[in-house]
Scaffold this motif. Structure first.
Motif, PDB file in Angstrom:
ATOM      1  N   ILE A 151       0.835  -1.214   0.000  1.00 21.17           N
ATOM      2  CA  ILE A 151       0.000   0.000   0.000  1.00 21.17           C
ATOM      3  C   ILE A 151       0.861   1.252   0.000  1.00 21.17           C
ATOM      4  O   ILE A 151       0.539   2.242  -0.681  1.00 21.17           O
ATOM      5  CB  ILE A 151      -0.950  -0.005   1.208  1.00 21.17           C
ATOM      6  CG1 ILE A 151      -1.975  -1.144   1.072  1.00 21.17           C
ATOM      7  CG2 ILE A 151      -1.655   1.330   1.347  1.00 21.17           C
ATOM      8  CD1 ILE A 151      -2.788  -1.107  -0.193  1.00 21.17           C
ATOM      9  N   ASP A 152       1.960   1.227   0.738  1.00 25.02           N
ATOM     10  CA  ASP A 152       2.874   2.375   0.727  1.00 25.02           C
ATOM     11  C   ASP A 152       3.351   2.663  -0.693  1.00 25.02           C
ATOM     12  O   ASP A 152       3.439   3.825  -1.115  1.00 25.02           O
ATOM     13  CB  ASP A 152       4.077   2.108   1.639  1.00 25.02           C
ATOM     14  CG  ASP A 152       3.724   2.213   3.111  1.00 25.02           C
ATOM     15  OD1 ASP A 152       2.679   2.824   3.423  1.00 25.02           O
ATOM     16  OD2 ASP A 152       4.501   1.700   3.951  1.00 25.02           O
ATOM     17  N   GLU A 153       3.639   1.608  -1.430  1.00 26.90           N
ATOM     18  CA  GLU A 153       4.103   1.773  -2.812  1.00 26.90           C
ATOM     19  C   GLU A 153       2.987   2.309  -3.708  1.00 26.90           C
ATOM     20  O   GLU A 153       3.229   3.148  -4.581  1.00 26.90           O
ATOM     21  CB  GLU A 153       4.621   0.436  -3.342  1.00 26.90           C
ATOM     22  CG  GLU A 153       5.888  -0.048  -2.645  1.00 26.90           C
ATOM     23  CD  GLU A 153       6.270  -1.462  -3.049  1.00 26.90           C
ATOM     24  OE1 GLU A 153       5.494  -2.098  -3.817  1.00 26.90           O
ATOM     25  OE2 GLU A 153       7.342  -1.942  -2.611  1.00 26.90           O
ATOM     26  N   VAL A 154       1.766   1.844  -3.481  1.00 21.25           N
ATOM     27  CA  VAL A 154       0.621   2.316  -4.262  1.00 21.25           C
ATOM     28  C   VAL A 154       0.401   3.805  -4.039  1.00 21.25           C
ATOM     29  O   VAL A 154       0.171   4.574  -4.987  1.00 21.25           O
ATOM     30  CB  VAL A 154      -0.658   1.528  -3.880  1.00 21.25           C
ATOM     31  CG1 VAL A 154      -1.904   2.197  -4.471  1.00 21.25           C
ATOM     32  CG2 VAL A 154      -0.563   0.087  -4.369  1.00 21.25           C
ATOM     33  N   VAL A 155       0.473   4.226  -2.786  1.00 21.55           N
ATOM     34  CA  VAL A 155       0.241   5.635  -2.458  1.00 21.55           C
ATOM     35  C   VAL A 155       1.367   6.517  -2.992  1.00 21.55           C
ATOM     36  O   VAL A 155       1.120   7.598  -3.535  1.00 21.55           O
ATOM     37  CB  VAL A 155       0.072   5.807  -0.928  1.00 21.55           C
ATOM     38  CG1 VAL A 155      -0.019   7.284  -0.560  1.00 21.55           C
ATOM     39  CG2 VAL A 155      -1.179   5.062  -0.455  1.00 21.55           C
ATOM     40  N   GLU A 156       2.612   6.056  -2.858  1.00 21.69           N
ATOM     41  CA  GLU A 156       3.742   6.813  -3.402  1.00 21.69           C
ATOM     42  C   GLU A 156       3.614   6.961  -4.917  1.00 21.69           C
ATOM     43  O   GLU A 156       3.862   8.030  -5.482  1.00 21.69           O
ATOM     44  CB  GLU A 156       5.064   6.108  -3.058  1.00 21.69           C
ATOM     45  CG  GLU A 156       5.451   6.169  -1.591  1.00 21.69           C
ATOM     46  CD  GLU A 156       5.975   7.542  -1.179  1.00 21.69           C
ATOM     47  OE1 GLU A 156       6.187   8.388  -2.070  1.00 21.69           O
ATOM     48  OE2 GLU A 156       6.166   7.752   0.032  1.00 21.69           O
ATOM     49  N   ASP A 157       3.206   5.888  -5.564  1.00 22.81           N
ATOM     50  CA  ASP A 157       3.018   5.922  -7.014  1.00 22.81           C
ATOM     51  C   ASP A 157       1.904   6.903  -7.393  1.00 22.81           C
ATOM     52  O   ASP A 157       2.026   7.633  -8.388  1.00 22.81           O
ATOM     53  CB  ASP A 157       2.667   4.521  -7.519  1.00 22.81           C
ATOM     54  CG  ASP A 157       2.258   4.519  -8.985  1.00 22.81           C
ATOM     55  OD1 ASP A 157       3.136   4.693  -9.853  1.00 22.81           O
ATOM     56  OD2 ASP A 157       1.051   4.373  -9.256  1.00 22.81           O
ATOM     57  N   ALA A 158       0.848   6.931  -6.597  1.00 26.04           N
ATOM     58  CA  ALA A 158      -0.260   7.851  -6.876  1.00 26.04           C
ATOM     59  C   ALA A 158       0.192   9.302  -6.799  1.00 26.04           C
ATOM     60  O   ALA A 158      -0.199  10.141  -7.627  1.00 26.04           O
ATOM     61  CB  ALA A 158      -1.403   7.594  -5.891  1.00 26.04           C
ATOM     62  N   VAL A 159       1.042   9.609  -5.828  1.00 29.12           N
ATOM     63  CA  VAL A 159       1.559  10.975  -5.679  1.00 29.12           C
ATOM     64  C   VAL A 159       2.442  11.351  -6.864  1.00 29.12           C
ATOM     65  O   VAL A 159       2.310  12.447  -7.435  1.00 29.12           O
ATOM     66  CB  VAL A 159       2.333  11.122  -4.359  1.00 29.12           C
ATOM     67  CG1 VAL A 159       3.072  12.457  -4.300  1.00 29.12           C
ATOM     68  CG2 VAL A 159       1.381  11.000  -3.167  1.00 29.12           C
ATOM     69  N   GLU A 160       3.344  10.455  -7.230  1.00 33.69           N
ATOM     70  CA  GLU A 160       4.234  10.724  -8.363  1.00 33.69           C
ATOM     71  C   GLU A 160       3.429  10.932  -9.649  1.00 33.69           C
ATOM     72  O   GLU A 160       3.694  11.845 -10.431  1.00 33.69           O
ATOM     73  CB  GLU A 160       5.228   9.574  -8.533  1.00 33.69           C
ATOM     74  CG  GLU A 160       6.245   9.475  -7.411  1.00 33.69           C
ATOM     75  CD  GLU A 160       7.178   8.279  -7.588  1.00 33.69           C
ATOM     76  OE1 GLU A 160       7.144   7.674  -8.696  1.00 33.69           O
ATOM     77  OE2 GLU A 160       7.915   7.942  -6.647  1.00 33.69           O
ATOM     78  N   PHE A 161       2.431  10.071  -9.849  1.00 29.67           N
ATOM     79  CA  PHE A 161       1.594  10.170 -11.033  1.00 29.67           C
ATOM     80  C   PHE A 161       0.837  11.498 -11.064  1.00 29.67           C
ATOM     81  O   PHE A 161       0.781  12.181 -12.097  1.00 29.67           O
ATOM     82  CB  PHE A 161       0.608   9.005 -11.059  1.00 29.67           C
ATOM     83  CG  PHE A 161      -0.350   9.035 -12.215  1.00 29.67           C
ATOM     84  CD1 PHE A 161       0.035   8.606 -13.477  1.00 29.67           C
ATOM     85  CD2 PHE A 161      -1.656   9.482 -12.038  1.00 29.67           C
ATOM     86  CE1 PHE A 161      -0.855   8.631 -14.551  1.00 29.67           C
ATOM     87  CE2 PHE A 161      -2.555   9.511 -13.097  1.00 29.67           C
ATOM     88  CZ  PHE A 161      -2.148   9.087 -14.359  1.00 29.67           C
ATOM     89  N   ALA A 162       0.255  11.871  -9.929  1.00 29.51           N
ATOM     90  CA  ALA A 162      -0.507  13.115  -9.856  1.00 29.51           C
ATOM     91  C   ALA A 162       0.386  14.327 -10.066  1.00 29.51           C
ATOM     92  O   ALA A 162       0.023  15.286 -10.762  1.00 29.51           O
ATOM     93  CB  ALA A 162      -1.213  13.206  -8.511  1.00 29.51           C
ATOM     94  N   ASP A 163       1.566  14.285  -9.480  1.00 27.55           N
ATOM     95  CA  ASP A 163       2.478  15.428  -9.570  1.00 27.55           C
ATOM     96  C   ASP A 163       2.957  15.649 -11.003  1.00 27.55           C
ATOM     97  O   ASP A 163       3.151  16.788 -11.439  1.00 27.55           O
ATOM     98  CB  ASP A 163       3.670  15.199  -8.642  1.00 27.55           C
ATOM     99  CG  ASP A 163       4.366  16.495  -8.265  1.00 27.55           C
ATOM    100  OD1 ASP A 163       3.677  17.523  -8.135  1.00 27.55           O
ATOM    101  OD2 ASP A 163       5.601  16.469  -8.114  1.00 27.55           O
ATOM    102  N   GLU A 164       3.131  14.566 -11.747  1.00 27.70           N
ATOM    103  CA  GLU A 164       3.636  14.656 -13.111  1.00 27.70           C
ATOM    104  C   GLU A 164       2.533  14.878 -14.141  1.00 27.70           C
ATOM    105  O   GLU A 164       2.812  15.169 -15.307  1.00 27.70           O
ATOM    106  CB  GLU A 164       4.400  13.374 -13.459  1.00 27.70           C
ATOM    107  CG  GLU A 164       5.671  13.193 -12.620  1.00 27.70           C
ATOM    108  CD  GLU A 164       6.293  11.822 -12.822  1.00 27.70           C
ATOM    109  OE1 GLU A 164       5.720  11.025 -13.608  1.00 27.70           O
ATOM    110  OE2 GLU A 164       7.336  11.544 -12.187  1.00 27.70           O
ATOM    111  N   SER A 165       1.278  14.727 -13.727  1.00 21.89           N
ATOM    112  CA  SER A 165       0.165  14.875 -14.669  1.00 21.89           C
ATOM    113  C   SER A 165      -0.050  16.340 -15.038  1.00 21.89           C
ATOM    114  O   SER A 165       0.239  17.242 -14.240  1.00 21.89           O
ATOM    115  CB  SER A 165      -1.118  14.302 -14.061  1.00 21.89           C
ATOM    116  OG  SER A 165      -1.009  12.907 -13.868  1.00 21.89           O
ATOM    117  N   PRO A 166      -0.604  16.617 -16.211  1.00 29.46           N
ATOM    118  CA  PRO A 166      -0.822  18.004 -16.647  1.00 29.46           C
ATOM    119  C   PRO A 166      -2.019  18.651 -15.972  1.00 29.46           C
ATOM    120  O   PRO A 166      -2.968  17.962 -15.586  1.00 29.46           O
ATOM    121  CB  PRO A 166      -1.056  17.855 -18.156  1.00 29.46           C
ATOM    122  CG  PRO A 166      -1.625  16.478 -18.304  1.00 29.46           C
ATOM    123  CD  PRO A 166      -0.942  15.634 -17.264  1.00 29.46           C
ATOM    124  N   VAL A 167      -1.957  19.963 -15.854  1.00 29.98           N
ATOM    125  CA  VAL A 167      -3.101  20.714 -15.338  1.00 29.98           C
ATOM    126  C   VAL A 167      -4.099  20.883 -16.475  1.00 29.98           C
ATOM    127  O   VAL A 167      -3.737  20.826 -17.653  1.00 29.98           O
ATOM    128  CB  VAL A 167      -2.676  22.092 -14.789  1.00 29.98           C
ATOM    129  CG1 VAL A 167      -1.742  21.924 -13.601  1.00 29.98           C
ATOM    130  CG2 VAL A 167      -2.020  22.917 -15.888  1.00 29.98           C
TER     131      VAL A 167
END
Length: 434
Positions: A379-395
């Motif tokens: 779960i820690d890996e899933v949440v970290e991945d979600a943050v990285e994905f969100a941060d890199e996504s376009p506005v």
């Protein structure tokens, strides 16, 4: 599990043609006129006026009474008194840990300036979301509140999509236009989080009516879809709540009204704000069963949810379930949480639903410490991945601003030349002084 329902209270609706039975002949555990002890975590006693009928009671049995009987039947048929299998336990644990870890990460991202507006976290209430939603089919609907992140996760919305929505990115489940309080997913039948208390209940009632209409009018025999309406204790003093209980009972709609009573409506104590704090008693007034359950125990919640959901699926109508729970953080991340008694907070923190489930699973040989640690790491890996994905996504593009606002975008959002009006420099001309 002999104590599975020790803290569960039931009230049944009164029948229009109810009969009077002698108490000596009625061995039911569910007396609608019995007085109640205090709430689980409250130090205050709830004063309830008892009703006497010369050693007789007016009583009607309802299908939801079978909740306790189901537990007894399970124990009779099996040498084990466990209410869950190993597979079920691991699924419950993973979902609860996901909810907790995700919300903890949201707090970090909020204070780092990655999220804006109000963000309401679900820490401490995971047993309610997991206990109910993990019993649903994909076709079943969930209607949430402004505290909706974990409901979305439990319903199957990917962590990436939820985190991206919180970041306001185009990869979010609402393309960045919903934010924290307005999670929505057509694919997962999550019909939205709602910022104003009570406004989601009519939407949930409408969704339940749709299921009934499709089955009974359109003759879609396989349409047995159920709707869950989540809301808090503060909502239960609002008109929509009472109106929808009435409509749902009148039409026997397949809906479960789930009260997440965390004892505080922002900074107002539930015991001070309601003439009768026992919300579950409001169900029988409209002809539906009312149940109070320990919302800090996912196994108790799950057993109550199982019967209430199946009851709705069988066409037997709605149920009101009051889950007494507690949020471990303030009302929102902008709330310093200075109004609640530290002793009260400590009392509930000691009953952490995730810790309780972990202890139960290890003691009953459903999982080892290593297995649960592996889930936490995953779960820690899933949440970290979600943050990285969100941060890199376009506005979102500015042109997205007016999309999904008007039914006919050509009437306002798009000009005669086919371009979005908001892209025209003169679009806001003359409004600066307003």
């Amino acid at each position: 599990m002999a104590t599975a329902y020790s803290a569960t209270k039931f009230v049944q609706p009164l029948s229009l043609n109810a009969t009077v039975n002698s108490r000596s002949h009625d061995k039911s555990l569910f007396d609608p006129f019995r007085t109640s002890s205090s709430f689980l975590g409250s130090t205050l006693k709830l004063r309830v006026n008892s009703v006497k009928f010369n050693q007789a009671i007016v009583h009607r049995r309802s299908a939801v009474v079978a909740v306790s009987e189901v537990v007894k039947e399970k124990k009779a048929k099996s040498s084990s008194n466990l209410l869950i299998t190993k597979k079920e336990g691991l699924e419950l644990y993973e979902d609860m840990v996901l909810g907790r870890s995700f919300e903890d990460m949201c707090a970090q991202m909020y204070y780092r300036g990655k999220m804006f507006g109000f963000v309401h976290l679900y820490n401490g209430q995971e047993a309610v979301s997991t206990g109910f939603i993990k019993l649903l089919k994909n076709e079943d609907s969930v209607v949430s509140t402004y505290r909706d992140h974990v409901h979305a996760l439990s319903k199957g919305v990917p962590a990436r999509a939820v985190m991206s929505e919180l970041f306001g990115k185009t990869t979010g489940c609402c393309r960045g236009q919903g934010g924290s309080m307005h999670m929505f997913s057509k694919e997962h039948n999550l019909l939205g989080g709602f910022a104003f208390i009570g406004e989601g209940i009519p939407v949930a009632t409408g969704a339940a009516f749709t299921s009934k209409y499709r089955r009974e009018v359109l003759k879609e025999a396989d349409c047995d879809h159920v709707t869950l309406a989540f809301f808090g204790d503060g909502t239960c003093n609002n008109g929509q709540f009472f109106e929808c209980l009435n409509m749902a009972a009148l039409w026997k709609l397949p809906i479960v009204f789930v009260v997440e009573n965390n004892l505080w409506a922002i900074g107002m104590s539930h015991l001070r704000a309601t003439s009768d704090p026992q919300i579950y008693k409001k169900g029988p007034a409209f002809g539906m069963p009312g149940i109070h359950v320990d919302g800090m125990d996912v196994l108790k919640v799950r057993e109550v949810a199982k019967e209430a959901i199946e009851r709705a699926r069988r066409g037997e109508g709605p149920t009101l379930v009051e889950c007494e729970t507690y949020r471990f953080r303030g009302h929102s991340l902008a709330d310093p949480d200075e109004l609640r008694d530290p002793a009260e907070k400590a009392r509930y923190a000691a009953r952490d639903p995730i810790t309780s489930l972990k202890k139960y699973m290890i003691e009953n040989n459903l999982a080892s410490e290593a297995q649960l640690k592996a889930i936490e790491k995953k779960i820690d890996e899933v949440v970290e991945d979600a943050v990285e994905f969100a941060d890199e996504s376009p506005v979102p593009l500015r042109s997205q601003l007016l999309e999904n606002v008007f039914a006919d975008p050509k009437g306002f959002g798009i000009g005669p030349d086919g371009r979005y009006r908001c892209e025209d420099p003169k679009f806001t001309e003359g409004t600066a002084h307003v």
